[in-house]
Design an enzyme around this catalytic site. Structure first.
Site, mmCIF file in Angstrom:
data_model
loop_
_atom_site.group_PDB
_atom_site.id
_atom_site.type_symbol
_atom_site.label_atom_id
_atom_site.label_comp_id
_atom_site.label_asym_id
_atom_site.label_seq_id
_atom_site.Cartn_x
_atom_site.Cartn_y
_atom_site.Cartn_z
ATOM 1 N N LYS A 48 15.035 -31.665 6.106
ATOM 2 C CA LYS A 48 13.660 -31.299 6.473
ATOM 3 C C LYS A 48 12.858 -32.566 6.798
ATOM 4 O O LYS A 48 12.090 -32.598 7.760
ATOM 5 C CB LYS A 48 13.010 -30.511 5.322
ATOM 6 C CG LYS A 48 13.624 -29.128 5.131
ATOM 7 C CD LYS A 48 13.189 -28.475 3.818
ATOM 8 C CE LYS A 48 13.994 -27.193 3.571
ATOM 9 N NZ LYS A 48 13.726 -26.579 2.253
ATOM 10 N N GLN A 92 10.573 -27.197 -3.468
ATOM 11 C CA GLN A 92 11.989 -26.958 -3.180
ATOM 12 C C GLN A 92 12.632 -26.182 -4.334
ATOM 13 O O GLN A 92 12.586 -26.613 -5.481
ATOM 14 C CB GLN A 92 12.701 -28.298 -2.953
ATOM 15 C CG GLN A 92 14.171 -28.165 -2.591
ATOM 16 C CD GLN A 92 14.401 -27.510 -1.214
ATOM 17 O OE1 GLN A 92 13.656 -27.763 -0.264
ATOM 18 N NE2 GLN A 92 15.410 -26.670 -1.113
ATOM 19 N N ASP A 115 6.191 -22.464 3.348
ATOM 20 C CA ASP A 115 7.423 -21.704 3.113
ATOM 21 C C ASP A 115 7.157 -20.190 3.151
ATOM 22 O O ASP A 115 8.094 -19.397 3.204
ATOM 23 C CB ASP A 115 8.006 -22.061 1.731
ATOM 24 C CG ASP A 115 9.264 -22.914 1.842
ATOM 25 O OD1 ASP A 115 9.849 -22.964 2.943
ATOM 26 O OD2 ASP A 115 9.665 -23.497 0.821
#
Ligand code: NDP
Length: 293
Positions: A48, A92, A115
């Protein structure tokens, strides 16, 4: 038979986003909270970060010890929520067991929730109202559109019902007028459901729940899974045998995983533009969508 490679769409999107970035006064910034020493998480975060930096997005990775407290992480999220230079916050997953994941996700400002895991964004997605769509589901939708695959009236079978992959995939398919079936670990007669499907989206996290010899020539296979098998990275169905014919399939690697990272970039620019009211996001989104045509 079409191999639904992500690369051509990613290259087009990147080119557009680099130009868009140059037109902004300031770089969008992604803050990643990486807790503990989860090997796969460190690899995903690295990808990412690379993708973001290739486009000109600033990335700050907050390495947090797996002994850190819930309170410590909550304070960091609150601080980032109030930090005007931070455009997007990514927690994460998975987290060490002592963390209350839902509480942390709910604490992230929905406007920075790149997200798409905050309950407000999930609810808005369910109602097909402007939201940050979770990156894997958004990536699959964009990839299908790029390859001109229309879900209208198609039977879509989604294997997996997790909050971050399976359900968003099913909701995206429903919004595109597919007839959606969701299978999970308690589903019976999976081979019958497979037989009825036009499109199979597999996100079980288990290797071989369905296999290449169980799918049919007319079907489209979207393989979300990521596994290490005999030294290779493969999807839930494993490596496609050369002689197996289906209408279309996503390669692993180079399919859904790559689209997931690319769609995170999309969401970061969306967050930046909506926060700074810099340019009109609706126009930008339309231009990005047009790349898929
Ligand atoms: P989860 O473990 O949270 O969910 C797996 C789902 O699969 C569950 O709903 C489970 O059912 C279902 N399942 C398990 N076994 C079966 C079975 N035998 N038949 C039918 N359904 C079954 O995983 P995630 O959703 O987080 O991730 C799924 C996969 O996708 C993983 O391989 C992960 O690595 C990959 N992934 C890939 C991404 C990408 O970008 N390509 C991004 C994110 C994840 P139940 O609910 O009943 O337990």
């Amino acid at each position: 038979m079409i191999c639904l490679r992500a690369k051509p769409l990613i290259e087009k999107t990147q080119e557009y986003l680099v130009k868009l970035r140059r037109s902004l006064n300031q770089a969008p910034r992604l803050d990643v909270l990486l807790i503990g020493n989860h090997e796969a998480s460190a690899i995903y975060v690295g990808r990412k970060k690379q993708a973001a930096q290739d486009i000109g997005i600033d990335v700050v990775i907050h390495h947090i010890s797996d002994h850190a407290s819930q309170d410590h992480v909550e304070k960091l999220i609150s601080m980032l929520n109030n930090e005007s230079n931070c455009s997007g916050i990514l927690l994460q997953l998975p987290l060490p067991a002592h963390f209350n994941v839902m509480k942390l996700l709910t604490l992230i400002d929905p406007a920075k929730d790149v997200d798409g895991f905050h309950p407000l964004n999930k609810g808005n997605h369910l109602d097909n109202f402007a939201a940050f769509v979770p990156c894997t589901a958004l990536g699959v939708s964009r990839l299908l559109k790029f390859y001109n695959i229309n879900l209208q009236s198609k039977n879509v079978l989604v294997l997996g019902r997790s909050a971050i992959v399976g359900k968003p995939l099913a909701i995206e398919s429903l919004h595109q007028n597919a007839t959606v079936t969701i299978a999970h670990s308690a589903t019976k007669n999976l081979p019958d459901l497979v037989k009825q499907a036009d499109i199979i989206m597999s996100a079980t996290g288990h290797f071989g729940v369905i296999q290449w010899d169980q799918v049919y020539e007319h079907q489209i296979i979207i393989d979300v899974g990521i596994h290490r098998h005999n030294g290779d990275i493969v999807g839930d169905l494993g490596k496609k045998p050369a002689e197996k014919i289906v209408a279309a399939y996503t390669p692993v690697p180079g399919g859904v995983g790559a689209m997931t990272v690319n769609s995170l970039m999309y969401n970061i620019f969306k967050a930046y533009c909506l926060q700074k009211q810099s340019g009109c996001w609706a126009d930008i989104a339309q231009s990005i969508d047009a790349l898929t045509l």
